[in-house]
Scaffold this active site. Structure first.
Site, PDB file in Angstrom:
ATOM      1  N   ARG A  54      49.077  56.961  46.469  1.00 37.76           N
ATOM      2  CA  ARG A  54      49.979  58.100  46.439  1.00 37.76           C
ATOM      3  C   ARG A  54      51.075  57.849  47.468  1.00 37.76           C
ATOM      4  NH1 ARG A  54      53.741  61.092  45.517  1.00 37.76           N
ATOM      5  NH2 ARG A  54      53.591  63.361  45.391  1.00 37.76           N
TER       6      ARG A  54
ATOM      7  N   HIS B  80      31.121  42.521  24.075  1.00 35.34           N
ATOM      8  CA  HIS B  80      31.233  42.324  25.534  1.00 35.34           C
ATOM      9  C   HIS B  80      30.073  42.995  26.286  1.00 35.34           C
ATOM     10  CE1 HIS B  80      33.263  43.460  29.516  1.00 35.34           C
ATOM     11  NE2 HIS B  80      32.875  42.196  29.603  1.00 35.34           N
TER      12      HIS B  80
ATOM     13  N   CYS C  82      43.515  63.286  46.752  1.00 35.72           N
ATOM     14  CA  CYS C  82      44.812  63.955  46.772  1.00 35.72           C
ATOM     15  C   CYS C  82      44.616  65.411  46.336  1.00 35.72           C
ATOM     16  CB  CYS C  82      45.782  63.261  45.820  1.00 35.72           C
ATOM     17  SG  CYS C  82      47.430  63.977  45.875  1.00 35.72           S
TER      18      CYS C  82
ATOM     19  N   TYR D 267      51.645  71.179  49.417  1.00 35.11           N
ATOM     20  CA  TYR D 267      50.223  71.125  49.761  1.00 35.11           C
ATOM     21  C   TYR D 267      49.705  72.439  50.321  1.00 35.11           C
ATOM     22  CZ  TYR D 267      50.934  66.227  48.820  1.00 35.11           C
ATOM     23  OH  TYR D 267      51.264  65.055  48.192  1.00 35.11           O
TER      24      TYR D 267
ATOM     25  N   HIS E   7      31.948  37.062  36.133  1.00 36.18           N
ATOM     26  CA  HIS E   7      32.604  36.203  35.135  1.00 36.18           C
ATOM     27  C   HIS E   7      32.810  34.778  35.616  1.00 36.18           C
ATOM     28  CE1 HIS E   7      33.739  40.343  33.999  1.00 36.18           C
ATOM     29  NE2 HIS E   7      33.457  39.888  32.799  1.00 36.18           N
TER      30      HIS E   7
HETATM   31  C1  HEM Z   1      29.866  41.183  31.989  1.00 41.25           C
HETATM   32  C2  HEM Z   1      32.628  38.224  29.307  1.00 41.25           C
HETATM   33  C3  HEM Z   1      36.532  40.983  30.292  1.00 41.25           C
HETATM   34  C4  HEM Z   1      33.813  43.782  33.186  1.00 41.25           C
HETATM   35  C5  HEM Z   1      30.288  40.128  31.196  1.00 41.25           C
HETATM   36  C6  HEM Z   1      29.437  39.067  30.710  1.00 41.25           C
HETATM   37  C7  HEM Z   1      30.196  38.246  29.949  1.00 41.25           C
HETATM   38  C8  HEM Z   1      31.539  38.771  29.955  1.00 41.25           C
HETATM   39  C9  HEM Z   1      29.745  36.996  29.200  1.00 41.25           C
HETATM   40  C10 HEM Z   1      27.943  38.902  31.023  1.00 41.25           C
HETATM   41  C11 HEM Z   1      27.837  37.988  32.206  1.00 41.25           C
HETATM   42  C12 HEM Z   1      26.394  37.706  32.625  1.00 41.25           C
HETATM   43  O1  HEM Z   1      25.586  38.670  32.631  1.00 41.25           O
HETATM   44  O2  HEM Z   1      26.107  36.563  32.951  1.00 41.25           O
HETATM   45  C13 HEM Z   1      33.909  38.720  29.331  1.00 41.25           C
HETATM   46  C14 HEM Z   1      35.010  38.172  28.581  1.00 41.25           C
HETATM   47  C15 HEM Z   1      36.101  38.968  28.831  1.00 41.25           C
HETATM   48  C16 HEM Z   1      35.691  40.006  29.763  1.00 41.25           C
HETATM   49  C17 HEM Z   1      34.936  36.918  27.692  1.00 41.25           C
HETATM   50  C18 HEM Z   1      37.512  38.861  28.306  1.00 41.25           C
HETATM   51  C19 HEM Z   1      37.814  38.321  27.136  1.00 41.25           C
HETATM   52  C20 HEM Z   1      36.156  41.944  31.214  1.00 41.25           C
HETATM   53  C21 HEM Z   1      37.041  42.877  31.864  1.00 41.25           C
HETATM   54  C22 HEM Z   1      36.257  43.660  32.694  1.00 41.25           C
HETATM   55  C23 HEM Z   1      34.905  43.227  32.549  1.00 41.25           C
HETATM   56  C24 HEM Z   1      38.558  42.948  31.652  1.00 41.25           C
HETATM   57  C25 HEM Z   1      36.636  44.789  33.637  1.00 41.25           C
HETATM   58  C26 HEM Z   1      37.721  45.496  33.609  1.00 41.25           C
HETATM   59  C27 HEM Z   1      32.518  43.351  33.079  1.00 41.25           C
HETATM   60  C28 HEM Z   1      31.401  43.969  33.765  1.00 41.25           C
HETATM   61  C29 HEM Z   1      30.261  43.220  33.405  1.00 41.25           C
HETATM   62  C30 HEM Z   1      30.697  42.164  32.524  1.00 41.25           C
HETATM   63  C31 HEM Z   1      31.478  45.193  34.688  1.00 41.25           C
HETATM   64  C32 HEM Z   1      28.845  43.465  33.899  1.00 41.25           C
HETATM   65  C33 HEM Z   1      28.096  44.349  32.951  1.00 41.25           C
HETATM   66  C34 HEM Z   1      26.692  44.597  33.484  1.00 41.25           C
HETATM   67  O3  HEM Z   1      26.573  45.422  34.383  1.00 41.25           O
HETATM   68  O4  HEM Z   1      25.775  43.914  33.038  1.00 41.25           O
HETATM   69  N1  HEM Z   1      31.559  39.929  30.732  1.00 41.25           N
HETATM   70  N2  HEM Z   1      34.347  39.826  30.037  1.00 41.25           N
HETATM   71  N3  HEM Z   1      34.879  42.178  31.656  1.00 41.25           N
HETATM   72  N4  HEM Z   1      32.061  42.277  32.325  1.00 41.25           N
HETATM   73 FE1  HEM Z   1      33.196  41.047  31.194  1.00 41.25          FE
HETATM   74  N1  MTE Z   2      51.570  58.647  54.417  1.00 40.73           N
HETATM   75  C1  MTE Z   2      52.849  58.241  54.343  1.00 40.73           C
HETATM   76  N2  MTE Z   2      53.403  57.680  55.434  1.00 40.73           N
HETATM   77  N3  MTE Z   2      53.577  58.408  53.212  1.00 40.73           N
HETATM   78  C2  MTE Z   2      53.025  58.987  52.082  1.00 40.73           C
HETATM   79  O1  MTE Z   2      53.707  59.098  51.063  1.00 40.73           O
HETATM   80  N4  MTE Z   2      51.050  60.099  51.098  1.00 40.73           N
HETATM   81  C3  MTE Z   2      49.920  60.966  51.463  1.00 40.73           C
HETATM   82  C4  MTE Z   2      48.958  60.242  52.393  1.00 40.73           C
HETATM   83  N5  MTE Z   2      49.671  59.582  53.454  1.00 40.73           N
HETATM   84  C5  MTE Z   2      51.684  59.450  52.151  1.00 40.73           C
HETATM   85  C6  MTE Z   2      50.968  59.217  53.355  1.00 40.73           C
HETATM   86  C7  MTE Z   2      49.169  61.506  50.341  1.00 40.73           C
HETATM   87  S1  MTE Z   2      49.785  62.893  49.592  1.00 40.73           S
HETATM   88  C8  MTE Z   2      47.926  61.019  49.988  1.00 40.73           C
HETATM   89  S2  MTE Z   2      46.996  61.741  48.781  1.00 40.73           S
HETATM   90  C9  MTE Z   2      47.366  59.804  50.664  1.00 40.73           C
HETATM   91  O2  MTE Z   2      48.258  59.263  51.638  1.00 40.73           O
HETATM   92  C10 MTE Z   2      47.065  58.724  49.650  1.00 40.73           C
HETATM   93  O3  MTE Z   2      46.540  57.583  50.278  1.00 40.73           O
HETATM   94  P1  MTE Z   2      46.380  56.250  49.435  1.00 40.73           P
HETATM   95  O4  MTE Z   2      47.692  55.894  48.803  1.00 40.73           O
HETATM   96  O5  MTE Z   2      45.899  55.204  50.392  1.00 40.73           O
HETATM   97  O6  MTE Z   2      45.337  56.547  48.382  1.00 40.73           O
HETATM   98 MO    MO Z   3      48.247  63.616  48.024  1.00 43.35          MO
END
Ligand code: HEM
Ligand code: MTE
Ligand code: MO
Length: 467
Positions: A139, A40, A186, A322, A65
């Site tokens: 949170r 990947h 947090c 807190y 993607h």
């Molecule tokens: C890049 C395939 C799942 C994150 C790519 C590229 C391919 C690909 C072909 C290159 C694209 C290009 O440069 O044109 C796939 C396939 C997946 C998969 C087949 C599943 C089977 C995931 C998942 C994530 C992810 C689940 C994130 C949680 C990324 C990122 C890049 C990338 C961040 C860019 C990397 C860079 O900076 O060059 N992927 N991917 N991919 N993929 Fe996936």
């Molecule tokens: N505001 C409400 N009304 N209820 C909540 O439970 N959690 C606080 C704050 N504001 C809370 C809240 C706490 S402890 C944190 S760290 C932040 O919201 C988290 O914001 P987020 O969920 O958008 O990241």
């Molecule tokens: Mo928090």
């Protein structure tokens, strides 16, 4: 033509490790991508986040993607389809107070389902300077209220002789719109490291109870001024109440000093937008408080009421939570009234890549992470060590430009270093310095506290090296 094999979601979910094979779905199609994981281009660990489930929520974040060659590549791994009944959206039990909570992104690492508390995995956390809304840490202390934007009203209690306001969303849009990039953390971020020293009470946050967004809304000082509030010589606090409440009707609440609220330079917002979108329900729809440089707990979500009081909020979360204490204070001796509520947070940094326990190859390592300090103090340096703190390298820092004393957002950092062949392990450590030259403590034990807050010791990651 033969019909393809059909699988249930459970069968797909049982294939998420190298031993069982790694399956994913896209639409109703099922793919066995075991062979592709190591190939990947985005790295194996990112792909593995989607193992055993749908790709859509991840590909929505990484639009790279959405190209024909990616679909063609995936098509080679197709092994069948989902059973039709498994393509239906999940249903929720209705007697449950959390039944109307929103859907969440599957990348989030859940610390508690009810109330919902979750953090993004480290390898996604520092992938973007602005955290995408679906993976912003969440949170919640209570169920998420379901508020109707058309009937929503924000109550601003006026001073004696002033004017109380009942603001609709449209009324709020009439105030000048102010935008600012703010990191929210947090107080319990990195609590899990304190737990390793000695048990603490609280959720086991790792390094992800921190995220950054571009917030937009009305400035609190403008709204308070409209109600007739002025900066006062006497001690005063702005108290916020959320519209989320427990079965006894107790709402979430918190407060900040009036001086901060009235200072236009402090940029305290009544925010209605997060990264150009209406606030997501988990993050306070339709209106939340954003207090730049201040602990997450004061950024009250689902805001219902604002008042100016001679004392801090009487809320449990302001007075009985807190707060920080000495390591020798325990639950029998703690006196919550003896310590101030946490407002500004101390200097913080953490490593997001590589992961603790990971095995890397010798040659070159790229270490990544974040650094942030409270109160608008800018991070000026991040020191990284690969030998447990004997020698140090300065990391490259990346950030949006931020005015002096208003560095409300984090800096992401990176260090590229060579790892000589023959080296068996690395003890990677990071520590940040802010513009007041505040530094992080080197170990956790001396800052341990019973609630597990303010955990900001040097972050340490141990990795194995193969040649
Ligand atoms: C890049 C395939 C799942 C994150 C790519 C590229 C391919 C690909 C072909 C290159 C694209 C290009 O440069 O044109 C796939 C396939 C997946 C998969 C087949 C599943 C089977 C995931 C998942 C994530 C992810 C689940 C994130 C949680 C990324 C990122 C890049 C990338 C961040 C860019 C990397 C860079 O900076 O060059 N992927 N991917 N991919 N993929 Fe996936
Ligand atoms: N505001 C409400 N009304 N209820 C909540 O439970 N959690 C606080 C704050 N504001 C809370 C809240 C706490 S402890 C944190 S760290 C932040 O919201 C988290 O914001 P987020 O969920 O958008 O990241
Ligand atoms: Mo928090």
């Amino acid at each position: 033509q033969e019909s393809p094999p059909l699988y249930t979601k459970e069968e797909v979910y049982s294939h998420r490790s190298p031993e069982t094979g790694i399956w994913v779905t896209l639409g109703s199609e099922v793919f066995d991508v075991t062979e592709f994981v190591e190939l990947h281009p985005g790295g194996p660990s990112k792909l593995m986040l989607a193992a055993g489930g749908p790709l859509e929520p991840f590909w929505a974040l990484y639009a790279i993607h959405n190209q024909p060659h990616v679909y063609e590549l995936l098509a080679q791994y197709k092994i069948g389809e989902l059973k039709p009944e498994d393509s239906a959206p999940p249903t929720l039990e209705t007697s449950d107070p959390y039944a109307h909570d929103p859907m969440r992104h599957p990348a989030l690492k859940v610390n508690s389902q009810r109330p919902f508390n979750a953090e993004p995995p480290p390898e996604l956390l520092t992938e973007n300077y602005i955290t995408p809304n679906p993976i912003f840490f969440t949170r919640n202390h209570l169920p998420v209220p379901n508020l109707d934007p058309d009937t929503y009203r924000l109550h601003i209690v006026g001073p004696p002789g002033g004017q109380s306001l009942s603001l609709s969303l449209c009324d709020l849009y009439m105030f000048p719109k102010h935008e600012v990039t703010v990191t929210l953390q947090c107080a319990g971020n990195r609590r899990s490291e304190m737990t390793q020293v000695k048990e603490v009470r609280g959720l086991e946050w790792r390094t992800g109870a921190i995220s950054t967004a571009r917030w937009a809304g009305a400035r609190l000082c403008d709204v308070l001024a409209q109600a007739g509030h002025q900066l006062s010589e006497k001690e005063a606090h702005v108290c916020f109440e959320g519209l989320d409440s427990d079965p006894t009707g107790t709402a979430y609440g918190a407060s900040i000093p009036l001086a901060r609220a009235m200072d236009p330079e402090a940029e305290v917002l009544l925010a209605y937008e997060m990264n150009g979108q209406p606030l997501p329900r988990d993050h306070g729809f339709p209106v939340r408080v954003v207090v730049p440089g201040v602990v997450g707990a004061r950024h009250v979500k689902w805001l219902g009421r604002v008042s100016v009081e001679p004392e801090e909020s009487y809320s449990h979360w302001q007075r009985r939570d807190y707060k920080g204490f000495s390591p020798s204070v325990d639950w029998d001796t703690v006196d919550f009234d003896s310590a101030p509520s946490i407002q500004e947070l101390p200097i913080q940094s953490a490593i997001t890549e590589p992961r603790d326990g990971e095995t890397i190859e010798s040659g070159e390592v790229i270490v990544k992470g974040y650094a942030w300090s409270g109160g608008g103090r800018a991070v000026i340096r991040v020191d990284v060590s690969l030998d447990g703190g004997l020698t140090w390298h300065a990391a490259d820092l990346d950030a949006e430009k931020q005015p002096p004393r208003k560095a409300w957002a984090w800096r992401l950092w990176q260090l590229q270093a060579s790892v000589p062949a023959g080296q068996k392990e690395l003890n990677i450590v990071c520590k940040a310095v802010d513009d007041s030259y505040n530094v992080q403590p080197d170990t956790v034990a001396p800052i341990w506290n019973l609630r597990g807050v303010l955990s900001n010791a040097w972050h340490r990651v141990h990795v194995h090296v193969t040649s």
